[in-house]
Design an enzyme around this catalytic site. Structure first.
Site, PDB file in Angstrom:
ATOM      1  CG  ASN A 189      -1.738   1.192   1.407  1.00 29.14           C
ATOM      2  OD1 ASN A 189      -1.826   2.023   0.502  1.00 29.14           O
ATOM      3  ND2 ASN A 189      -2.385   1.317   2.562  1.00 29.14           N
TER       4      ASN A 189
ATOM      5  CG  HIS B 282      -5.963   1.729   5.386  1.00 29.21           C
ATOM      6  ND1 HIS B 282      -5.444   2.683   6.237  1.00 29.21           N
ATOM      7  CD2 HIS B 282      -4.964   0.840   5.164  1.00 29.21           C
ATOM      8  CE1 HIS B 282      -4.177   2.371   6.498  1.00 29.21           C
ATOM      9  NE2 HIS B 282      -3.874   1.252   5.858  1.00 29.21           N
TER      10      HIS B 282
ATOM     11  CD  GLU C  30      -3.683  -2.762   7.411  1.00 28.94           C
ATOM     12  OE1 GLU C  30      -2.575  -2.987   6.918  1.00 28.94           O
ATOM     13  OE2 GLU C  30      -4.346  -1.738   7.164  1.00 28.94           O
TER      14      GLU C  30
ATOM     15  CE  LYS D  52      -0.193   3.121   4.730  1.00 24.97           C
ATOM     16  NZ  LYS D  52      -0.119   3.147   6.179  1.00 24.97           N
TER      17      LYS D  52
ATOM     18  CB  SER E 283       5.248  -1.923  11.982  1.00 29.96           C
ATOM     19  OG  SER E 283       4.845  -0.591  12.194  1.00 29.96           O
TER      20      SER E 283
ATOM     21  CD  GLU F  80      -2.848   5.308   6.889  1.00 31.67           C
ATOM     22  OE1 GLU F  80      -2.872   5.332   5.645  1.00 31.67           O
ATOM     23  OE2 GLU F  80      -1.932   4.765   7.546  1.00 31.67           O
TER      24      GLU F  80
ATOM     25  N   GLY G 214       2.400   2.009  10.902  1.00 35.58           N
ATOM     26  CA  GLY G 214       3.334   3.121  10.763  1.00 35.58           C
ATOM     27  C   GLY G 214       4.063   3.483  12.048  1.00 35.58           C
TER      28      GLY G 214
HETATM   29  P1  PGA Z   1       2.702   0.092   7.730  1.00 34.61           P
HETATM   30  O1  PGA Z   1       1.246   0.297   7.104  1.00 34.61           O
HETATM   31  O2  PGA Z   1       3.260  -1.168   7.142  1.00 34.61           O
HETATM   32  O3  PGA Z   1       3.479   1.325   7.339  1.00 34.61           O
HETATM   33  O4  PGA Z   1       2.528  -0.012   9.218  1.00 34.61           O
HETATM   34  C1  PGA Z   1       0.369  -0.772   6.905  1.00 34.61           C
HETATM   35  C2  PGA Z   1      -0.912  -0.278   6.311  1.00 34.61           C
HETATM   36  O5  PGA Z   1      -1.343   0.828   6.642  1.00 34.61           O
HETATM   37  O6  PGA Z   1      -1.524  -0.952   5.472  1.00 34.61           O
END
Ligand code: PGA
Length: 252
Positions: free
Chosen positions: A10, A97, A169, A12, A215, A99, A175
């Site tokens: 992803n 997601h 997640e 982003k 992560s 976010e 992140g």
């Molecule tokens: P990350 O993000 O690997 O940077 O923690 C995962 C995601 O948001 O899908």
């Protein structure tokens, strides 16, 4: 049991056009082509078509969008419909997601509409969910995950649930550099499968792919992917670094 193994990146809101193409090229050259592992890239909307066109047929990489509109078409300035994505041969779309939940206040009601649009357009869906740190600390993580699944999946046509991939997640791991341990990931993934079996059937529960996200990197991917109920990963930060992402793919 024939569930798919998946490693998805992803991106982003990262990369400019040239960086996106460079990243794709690196991944195409350096990732394995094992037919057992599906690779999916989620570039920003603006680059999807070009990335799709630049794919080599031998590498079997699928392309997805990070979002789609809950509406079919019309006067919705700035929105991108599932139909538009299908018309440029997009394969997947991400829905739910954290976010989108956090920064854009998207709700389960909207996720249902988005998934319905994606199903109508014949896109595959990765539906994301997971608890935040407060939930985890107060031991509510199982309850929250069950609610998130129930609110959305119970409102979809039962015979379409097999078009979905699930992505657990935990928000506290996204992140942050903090990852769920393999034990935490395995116990939650097994729990998710139990919820799916209760809601639908044991057969569906055994056949639906459940990805871990949060992560995930080249250091921890193997031990996470080795868990019996973890079918792969949805990778954010580490998917932007070609060598790192390829190591993750190759650790399957
Ligand atoms: P990350 O993000 O690997 O940077 O923690 C995962 C995601 O948001 O899908």
């Amino acid at each position: 049991m024939n569930r798919k193994k998946i490693v998805a990146g992803n991106w982003k809101m990262n990369t400019n056009f040239n960086e996106a193409l460079e990243l794709l090229n690196f991944i195409q050259i350096n990732s394995t082509t094992s037919p057992q592992v599906e690779k999916i890239l989620f570039p920003p909307f603006a680059f999807i078509k070009s990335i799709k066109d630049a794919l080599s047929i031998t590498n079997n990489i699928k392309i997805g969008a990070q979002n789609c509109s809950e509406f079919n078409s019309g006067a919705y300035t700035g929105e991108v419909s599932a139909d538009m994505l299908k018309s440029i041969s997009c394969d997947y779309v991400l829905v739910g997601h954290s976010e989108r939940r956090r920064y854009f206040n998207e709700t389960s009601e909207q996720f249902i509409l988005k998934i319905e649009q994606a199903l109508l357009a014949d896109l595959k869906i990765i539906f994301c969910f997971g608890e935040n740190l407060e939930h985890r600390k107060s031991n509510f993580h199982f309850k929250i995950v069950k609610t998130q699944l129930n609110e959305v999946l119970s409102r979809l046509p039962k015979d379409k649930i097999n078009q979905l991939v699930l992505a657990y997640e935990p928000v506290w791991a996204i992140g942050t550099g903090e990852t769920a341990s393999p034990v935490q990931a395995q116990e939650m993934h097994l729990y998710i499968r139990t919820v799916i079996a209760q809601m639908f059937s044991e057969e569906l529960a055994q056949n639906i792919s459940i990805l871990y996200g949060g992560s995930c990197n080249s250091q921890n991917a193997k031990e996470l992917f080795d868990c019996p109920d973890v079918d792969g990963g949805l990778i954010g930060g580490a998917s932007l670094i070609g060598p790192e992402f390829c190591k993750i793919i190759n650790s399957f």
